[in-house]
Enzyme design. Structure first.
Site, PDB file in Angstrom:
ATOM      1  N   GLY A   1       0.833  -1.190   0.000  1.00  0.00           N
ATOM      2  CA  GLY A   1       0.000   0.000   0.000  1.00  0.00           C
ATOM      3  C   GLY A   1       0.872   1.244   0.000  1.00  0.00           C
ATOM      4  O   GLY A   1       2.024   1.206   0.447  1.00  0.00           O
TER       5      GLY A   1
ATOM      6  N   GLN B   1       3.140   9.991   1.050  1.00  0.00           N
ATOM      7  CA  GLN B   1       4.400   9.265   1.222  1.00  0.00           C
ATOM      8  C   GLN B   1       5.378   9.531   0.066  1.00  0.00           C
ATOM      9  O   GLN B   1       6.562   9.264   0.203  1.00  0.00           O
ATOM     10  CB  GLN B   1       4.144   7.759   1.317  1.00  0.00           C
ATOM     11  CG  GLN B   1       3.477   7.336   2.616  1.00  0.00           C
ATOM     12  CD  GLN B   1       3.324   5.819   2.671  1.00  0.00           C
ATOM     13  OE1 GLN B   1       2.379   5.285   2.120  1.00  0.00           O
ATOM     14  NE2 GLN B   1       4.258   5.148   3.310  1.00  0.00           N
TER      15      GLN B   1
ATOM     16  N   CYS C   1       5.402  -0.228   7.662  1.00  0.00           N
ATOM     17  CA  CYS C   1       5.116   0.894   6.768  1.00  0.00           C
ATOM     18  C   CYS C   1       6.374   1.241   5.981  1.00  0.00           C
ATOM     19  O   CYS C   1       7.466   1.259   6.550  1.00  0.00           O
ATOM     20  CB  CYS C   1       4.669   2.098   7.595  1.00  0.00           C
ATOM     21  SG  CYS C   1       4.293   3.550   6.601  1.00  0.00           S
ATOM     22  N   LEU C   2       6.217   1.530   4.692  1.00  0.00           N
ATOM     23  CA  LEU C   2       7.372   1.882   3.864  1.00  0.00           C
ATOM     24  C   LEU C   2       8.050   3.160   4.350  1.00  0.00           C
ATOM     25  O   LEU C   2       9.228   3.369   4.085  1.00  0.00           O
ATOM     26  CB  LEU C   2       6.952   2.054   2.399  1.00  0.00           C
ATOM     27  CG  LEU C   2       6.486   0.776   1.681  1.00  0.00           C
ATOM     28  CD1 LEU C   2       5.994   1.117   0.283  1.00  0.00           C
ATOM     29  CD2 LEU C   2       7.599  -0.254   1.627  1.00  0.00           C
TER      30      LEU C   2
ATOM     31  N   HIS D   1      -4.893   1.540   7.350  1.00  0.00           N
ATOM     32  CA  HIS D   1      -3.524   2.065   7.379  1.00  0.00           C
ATOM     33  C   HIS D   1      -3.354   3.203   6.365  1.00  0.00           C
ATOM     34  O   HIS D   1      -2.811   4.261   6.696  1.00  0.00           O
ATOM     35  CB  HIS D   1      -2.542   0.914   7.092  1.00  0.00           C
ATOM     36  CG  HIS D   1      -1.099   1.291   7.106  1.00  0.00           C
ATOM     37  ND1 HIS D   1      -0.232   0.899   8.099  1.00  0.00           N
ATOM     38  CD2 HIS D   1      -0.358   2.037   6.245  1.00  0.00           C
ATOM     39  CE1 HIS D   1       0.976   1.385   7.844  1.00  0.00           C
ATOM     40  NE2 HIS D   1       0.926   2.071   6.723  1.00  0.00           N
ATOM     41  N   GLU D   2      -3.854   2.998   5.132  1.00  0.00           N
ATOM     42  CA  GLU D   2      -3.678   4.014   4.088  1.00  0.00           C
ATOM     43  C   GLU D   2      -4.545   5.242   4.357  1.00  0.00           C
ATOM     44  O   GLU D   2      -4.109   6.374   4.129  1.00  0.00           O
ATOM     45  CB  GLU D   2      -3.980   3.435   2.698  1.00  0.00           C
ATOM     46  CG  GLU D   2      -3.066   2.289   2.272  1.00  0.00           C
ATOM     47  CD  GLU D   2      -1.588   2.545   2.502  1.00  0.00           C
ATOM     48  OE1 GLU D   2      -1.133   3.697   2.344  1.00  0.00           O
ATOM     49  OE2 GLU D   2      -0.875   1.590   2.874  1.00  0.00           O
TER      50      GLU D   2
ATOM     51  N   HIS E   1      -2.866   7.358   6.794  1.00  0.00           N
ATOM     52  CA  HIS E   1      -1.818   8.166   6.154  1.00  0.00           C
ATOM     53  C   HIS E   1      -2.395   9.468   5.618  1.00  0.00           C
ATOM     54  O   HIS E   1      -1.826  10.540   5.828  1.00  0.00           O
ATOM     55  CB  HIS E   1      -1.203   7.412   4.972  1.00  0.00           C
ATOM     56  CG  HIS E   1      -0.010   6.573   5.309  1.00  0.00           C
ATOM     57  ND1 HIS E   1       1.126   7.088   5.885  1.00  0.00           N
ATOM     58  CD2 HIS E   1       0.233   5.255   5.135  1.00  0.00           C
ATOM     59  CE1 HIS E   1       2.015   6.118   6.049  1.00  0.00           C
ATOM     60  NE2 HIS E   1       1.502   4.983   5.607  1.00  0.00           N
TER      61      HIS E   1
HETATM   62 NI    NI Z   1       2.327   3.081   5.569  1.00  0.00          NI
END
Ligand code: NI
Length: 171
Positions: A46, A51, A95-96, A137-138, A141
């Site tokens: 995701g 991000q 998370c990235l 989660h997204e 963000h």
């Molecule tokens: Ni994330």
């Protein structure tokens, strides 16, 4: 299409609420295409637009690398909102934007989400399991919230110390 740089904690853009998308134009389509490349290159399941440094309400999810989701197409979410939630589950998350750190997070077990797709059409999605977790989660963000913001004060302090020691000192 291009791979864009993924912003990492504690970049302040990650903590700010993103703006709704009014016009789904060529720039938004390029953003989505670049986000897909960036997410697959990472690799991740995701990615939210902030991000990659663009503070607008666009996120993508692709769970097709997971066995039970192998037939699920990539999901594009524009202006998504959570309509309903049900139950709760505690599962590990990463998370990235927060490399090398995973922790258990409490999330709703089921969610329904309303969003627009890349053509602007409104759709609703009911999800549980990994997809419900990814959606929450997204959307977090896009609201300027990271999964570590959902940790207890104690665990958040442990995270900060660990992160400083490992990731930030290597940078
Ligand atoms: Ni994330």
């Amino acid at each position: 299409m291009a791979v864009r740089e993924i912003r990492k904690y504690p970049d302040t853009i990650l903590g700010k609420k993103t703006a709704p998308v009014d016009a789904i134009d060529g720039a938004i389509h390029r953003l989505i295409d670049d986000m897909v490349d960036t997410m697959h290159a990472a690799p991740g399941v995701g990615l939210a637009a902030n991000q990659v440094g663009v503070p607008v309400q666009v996120a993508i999810i692709d769970l097709s690398a997971q066995k039970e989701y192998s037939r699920h197409p990539l999901i594009v979410l524009i202006n998504p909102e959570i309509l309903t939630t049900k139950g709760s589950v505690i599962e590990e998350e990463g998370c990235l934007s927060i490399p090398e750190f995973v922790e258990k997070i409490t999330r709703a077990a089921m969610v329904t989400v309303r969003a627009q797709d890349r053509s602007g059409a409104v759709f609703e999605l009911e999800a549980e399991g990994l997809l419900a977790k990814a959606l929450q989660h997204e959307i977090d963000h896009l609201n300027g919230m990271l999964f570590v913001d959902r940790l207890s004060q104690l665990k958040r302090n442990i995270f900060r110390r660990k992160y400083r020691k490992t990731v930030l000192q290597k940078a």
